[in-house]
Structure formats: C-alpha cells, structure tokens
Design an enzyme around this catalytic site. Structure first.
Site, short mmCIF file in Angstrom:
data_model
loop_
_atom_site.label_atom_id
_atom_site.label_comp_id
_atom_site.label_asym_id
_atom_site.label_seq_id
_atom_site.Cartn_x
_atom_site.Cartn_y
_atom_site.Cartn_z
N SER A 43 -5.88 4.23 2.86
CA SER A 43 -5.65 3.37 2.09
C SER A 43 -7.28 2.43 1.88
CB SER A 43 -4.38 2.44 1.80
OG SER A 43 -3.88 2.59 3.51
N HIS B 37 -0.95 7.37 -1.96
CA HIS B 37 -1.98 6.94 -2.95
C HIS B 37 -2.76 7.67 -3.40
CE1 HIS B 37 -1.85 2.75 -0.41
NE2 HIS B 37 -1.74 3.37 0.42
N LYS C 40 4.48 2.70 -5.33
CA LYS C 40 3.47 2.37 -5.87
C LYS C 40 3.56 3.19 -7.23
CE LYS C 40 2.17 2.48 -0.72
NZ LYS C 40 2.29 1.34 -0.23
#
Ligand code: PLP
Length: 422
Positions: free
Chosen positions: A209, A237, A268
């Site tokens: 990240s 991610h 996310k």
C-alpha cells in the site's frame, strides 16, 4: 475527594469533563506520562490529525471548515462503490430485514443466512472452496497464523508486509523469518534454512500500500513449490480490480491455483463499509471457525455491512467495466504526472505514490494541494523509510478525466512553487 479533584483541575486550567481525572498519585503520574508521550509524537513531526468529512465518501467531499467540492484522492475507494446507489439500497434492505446487529458472536447466535450467503459468494469470487468472515481484515490477519502454525512450523514474511500481518505473526509460536522486500534470493535462502521445520508458509501482501508495487507472486509460487511451502497473500489492495476479472494479484499473475490462502477486506474496493475474510481450502476454514480467536470472540458483521459487500460482489461479477474504468484513469494520472516530471512509484496500480524524498516538502505540498481543493496525504518516516517521503495519490473509478487533470495541474503548480519541479 471528587470535589478536591475538580478544584485541582480547575486550578490547573484543565476543564475537560472526564472522570478519568482523579487525584491519586498513580493516575496523576500516568497522565503526565501520556502527555509526555503525546508531546514526543508532536515533537517528532509524526502527529496524525484527522480531517472531518461532512458528506458521503466519494470523489467530491465536503470537509468541516474546509469548504465543499474538495477533490478526494486519498481513499481506498478504488471502484467508487462506497456511495454506489445499489450498494446503499442493499444495505438499507439488509438493515430492515435482518436488523441492526446480532448482539452475538457467530457460534452462539450470530449467524444469519446473509452471512452464509456472503461467505459462499466470496469463495465463488476467488474460486476457492470456502470463506470465513471477520469484523475486519486486521482481525483476519490477527487470527490466522496463531490458529494454523505451531512451534514446529515456520512463517516467512516480506519485511514490508502490512502491520496486521506483522502483528498476526507475532501472536503465533512458529519460527519467524523476515525476507527483504520482494527479494527472491533472500526468500530462497530463508526457505532453505526453514527446511528443518514441519511446514513453511510464505506470507506477503499482494499489492503493497505504500509503494503501489505488486508482489512477484509467480516467483514466490515457484520457490514455494521447490521448497514445499504454502503461500498466503493479503489482497486488501487488489481484490475487486487487479487481474482481467478483478479477482486479484493471483489472477493478474496467473497463479490462482498456486496460492493456498487469501485474506482480504470488505472495507476498500468491495463497498468500503467494513469487514474482512479468509478464503481457501474448506478444512482450513473449518479450523478457523473452531480456533481463530478474533472470529470466536467478536461480534458478527452487522447486516447492513454484509448487504453492502454482497451487492458490491454482485456488481463485480456482472461486469468488469468499473475495474477497467479505474485502470484507464490510473493510466491517465500516471502518464500525465510522469510527463510533468514527477516520479511515480509502482506500476499500473491505482496507488500512485508521488516520490518527493524530503519529509517537509511532502507535508507542505500536501497542505498546499488542499488549499487548491485537492485532498492528498503526505507520508514520511517512520511510515516509509527515511528519505523516501511521498504524497500518496489513490485513483478511483468514479474520478472523471477532468478530476484527474485538475489534480495533475495542481501538482505541477505546487511542485514548481516548492522546488520539486524545475
Ligand atoms: N491489510 C492491508 C494490506 C491493509 O492495507 C489493511 C488496511 O489498511 C488491512 C490489512 C486491514 O484491513 P481492515 O481495514 O479490513 O482491517
């Protein structure tokens, strides 16, 4: 005594309404110690302050005291689903049908049909046998290593893995090896040393990240095969947007059948509410339901949160148009910033770290970007290595081309003003 304490607080000028303020010597000393520690954090320049958003999460924000129409480039809202109308509607429907929450952990009376449905959907999305939900991916990472590994086993972890993987590994009693970031020679040396143990588990973030770089999963899987190890990836991610159909890093690099365990987040790209999960072989998931402490001893995910993630997965399984739109915006930002003279770390990932080096430069530039209505965050030591300060920009499918261009123009202006560009 309480009256005496209040008098002392008033005399000292502290007028908070906390009952924590008490007169015993231990508490006074404790409070002083906390204040000294806070002062040290401020003094080190690493104080994290929180800006208050008074609108929904999205590409355009309203910040308390900071005006409207702020362009947001620092959320993990990669697919823009956090405020997607269908995601919100699904949450409302789940809330109405299943209530606010379960007031229970899963194994007592906290499992509803929607929890089982979502677990089945996650497993199908990743093409795995089963999945288990947690309140967060932090919890999924905290719960997996201790449940699986004993002092007879070994875990090999990339040195830049996320804090939750590091903490999860700390909790287990396995033999611990830390290999240099994405360094396959070092991993191989550590795997050779770890041959003496019963089981070897290589643990890595799929995408990192802070740098927007992607783990060399093909090489990791080859080494795992050579040295008889299992592979674990954290896909926070990557899930929802990396790879041809958004399955993640393993799909992107063609190793879906070689990665044994995936942990990821619902907080996310998958709607952005909250929640995490592990997906993998069924006996592994069965064991986690019996042994994993954050699963066993923490409340079930609230129905509204389950509804959001479930709808986000439906949208992704219907079409990869959203992920493709995000990839195109990422490409636009990266190429325009590079042409303007900036160095952007990583490759093709919507995390686009604008490398600046100097911590102060990153801080003042981020501040000046906000003055121009662009919300980005500067990162410096100890979050990233010394001398590698940066502003991390995160692209979302719901940014328009105009939003991207406005961000690039502001960076160019601010970069020139502060000497980051000639
Ligand atoms: N793993 C990685 C790589 C992350 O970036 C994060 C969150 O920032 C987590 C785990 C924790 O995820 P969650 O927010 O679901 O706890």
């Amino acid at each position: 005594m309480w009256r005496g304490t209040v008098a002392r607080v008033l005399r000292s000028g502290r007028t908070g309404n906390s009952r924590f303020v008490s007169g015993t010597a231990a508490v006074v000393e404790f409070r002083r110690r906390l204040e000294r520690e806070l002062e040290d954090i401020r003094g080190a320049g690493t104080w994290k302050s929180e800006r208050i958003i008074s609108s929904r999460q999205g590409p355009h924000l309203r910040l308390e005291g900071g005006g409207t129409g702020i362009l947001n480039f620092c959320a993990n809202n990669y697919l823009g689903l956090s405020s997607h109308p269908e995601v919100i509607r699904a949450a409302v429907e789940a809330l109405e049908k299943f209530g606010a929450g379960l007031s229970s952990v899963r194994f007592i009376c906290g499992t509803q049909s929607i929890h089982k449905d979502l677990e089945e959907k996650i497993a199908r999305f990743h093409q795995r046998e089963d999945a288990i939900l947690y309140a967060s991916c932090f919890d999924a990472n905290a719960g997996i290593f201790e449940a699986l590994l004993t002092p007879e086993d070994a875990v090999l972890s990339d040195e830049l893995n996320h804090a939750s993987i590091i903490d999860g590994i700390r909790l287990c009693k396995a033999n611990k090896y830390r290999y240099k970031h994405m360094d396959m020679q070092d991993l191989e040396a550590k795997l050779q040393d770890a041959q003496k143990h019963r089981l070897r588990l290589v643990a890595t973030d799929g995408a990192f990240s802070m740098d927007g770089d992607i783990a060399p999963l093909r090489e990791i899987c080859q080494l795992a095969q050579k040295y008889d190890a299992l592979v674990f990836i954290d896909e926070c991610h990557a899930t929802g947007f990396l790879g041809p159909s958004g399955r993640g890093t393993d799909e992107l690099l063609g190793v879906m059948d070689k990665v044994t365990i995936i942990n990821s987040t619902l907080g996310k790209a998958l709607g952005g509410a909250a929640g995490g999960y592990t997906t993998g072989p069924k006996p592994l998931i069965d064991l986690l339901r019996q042994r994993s402490r954050p699963y066993l001893f923490s409340n079930s995910l609230p129905p509204a949160v389950v509804g959001c993630a479930s709808k986000a997965l439906d949208l992704l399984m219907e079409s990869n148009a959203i992920a493709q739109s995000m990839a195109a915006k990422t490409q636009r930002f990266r190429s325009k910033m590079t042409a303007a003279g900036f160095t952007i770390s990583g490759k093709d990932h919507p995390i686009c770290p604008v490398m600046l080096g100097d911590a102060r430069l990153a801080a003042v530039m981020a501040e000046d970007m906000l003055n121009r209505g662009i919300y980005v965050i500067g990162f410096s030591y100890p979050v990233v290595p010394k001398g590698k300060a940066r502003i991390r920009v995160q692209i979302s499918a719901v940014h328009s081309d105009e939003d991207i261009d406005r961000c690039v123009d502001a960076f160019t202006e601010v970069g020139r003003k502060h000497g980051a560009l000639p």
